[in-house]
Design an enzyme around this catalytic site. Sequence first.
Site, PDB file in Angstrom:
ATOM      1  N   LYS A 170       0.878  -1.083  -0.217  1.00 26.90           N
ATOM      2  CA  LYS A 170      -0.143   0.024   0.031  1.00 26.90           C
ATOM      3  C   LYS A 170       0.974   1.319  -0.145  1.00 26.90           C
ATOM      4  O   LYS A 170       0.689   2.310  -0.764  1.00 26.90           O
ATOM      5  CB  LYS A 170      -1.110   0.166   1.262  1.00 26.90           C
ATOM      6  CG  LYS A 170      -1.721   1.248   1.275  1.00 26.90           C
ATOM      7  CD  LYS A 170      -2.688   1.494  -0.034  1.00 26.90           C
ATOM      8  CE  LYS A 170      -3.509   2.900   0.347  1.00 26.90           C
ATOM      9  NZ  LYS A 170      -4.419   2.901   1.132  1.00 26.90           N
ATOM     10  N   LYS A 238       0.933  11.656   4.868  1.00 23.74           N
ATOM     11  CA  LYS A 238       1.465  10.770   5.816  1.00 23.74           C
ATOM     12  C   LYS A 238       2.088   9.467   5.255  1.00 23.74           C
ATOM     13  O   LYS A 238       2.867   8.950   5.612  1.00 23.74           O
ATOM     14  CB  LYS A 238       0.396  10.338   6.775  1.00 23.74           C
ATOM     15  CG  LYS A 238       0.533   9.318   7.795  1.00 23.74           C
ATOM     16  CD  LYS A 238      -0.176   7.875   7.402  1.00 23.74           C
ATOM     17  CE  LYS A 238      -1.483   7.818   7.072  1.00 23.74           C
ATOM     18  NZ  LYS A 238      -2.029   6.622   6.749  1.00 23.74           N
TER      19      LYS A 238
END
Length: 289
Positions: A170, A238
Amino acid sequence: MEVGFLGLGIMGKAMSMNLLKNGFKVTVWNRTLSKCNELVEFGASIGETPAQVVKKCKLTIAMLSDPAAALSVVFDKDGVLEQTGSGKGYIDMSTVDPETSSKISQAITSKGGAFLEAPVSGSKQPAETGQLVILAAGDKGLYEESIPAFDVLGKKSFFLGQVGNGAKMKLVINMIMGSMMNAFSEGLVLSERSGLNPHDLLDVLDLGAIANPMFKGKGPSMLKSNHSPAFPLKHQQKDMRLALALGDENAVSMPVAAAANESFKKARSMGLGDLDFSAVHEILKMTKD
């Protein structure tokens, strides 16, 4: 099957709704409990704590904002760990770093539970339409048990082996996506500043070798400065930060991703963090000679 669901942000709310609409019994929890109300209207039950949800449900899914939130829901008072045990499955679909995922896995399995990390590729619209791509790793038995829910939530599920592999996949995907968004934004600004019609650029891109759904879907809204959040910029930054840390760990030079991360950081410092990650376009538009 009764499923617990922890976290009702942009993604979690849509995913919970899909499960309800497809016949699953769902018990939901969110730090702000009022966010559960709309789902209750569609038949969901409310758990007042993560521990209550896990106690009630054999299978519990979490979709949380960042590593700190993912750890808090598991380890804090009234957290997941208090009711985890044999016969309980916990699936964390949050985007976190491999270390966070491994820490949660060790805690769950030490109490006899089964753990699966399963971050997803896709944002608001794919979550609403059940078209996510699920990147699972961990307990193979729990993965197979969860296929009926995954088939509702996503168009394709991958089992990637040991815990950590889903998180890594991911982060690599989102690193590529963030780098592409920066290059796309630069191209839109460059076309307009050099006297071209940026709408023509979108049409040409869509017919060529680098045509992709992100450019096609985001481009028209970006030209209107419409950045309604499907995937908030603060979460993209992030993920860039976590991907760069993964690069450091594996001695991979990532200059393009590092530059893209700086653009997202600048956008956050300008108060754009809650907008869609396409809002990085705005800082380029502001740049003058």
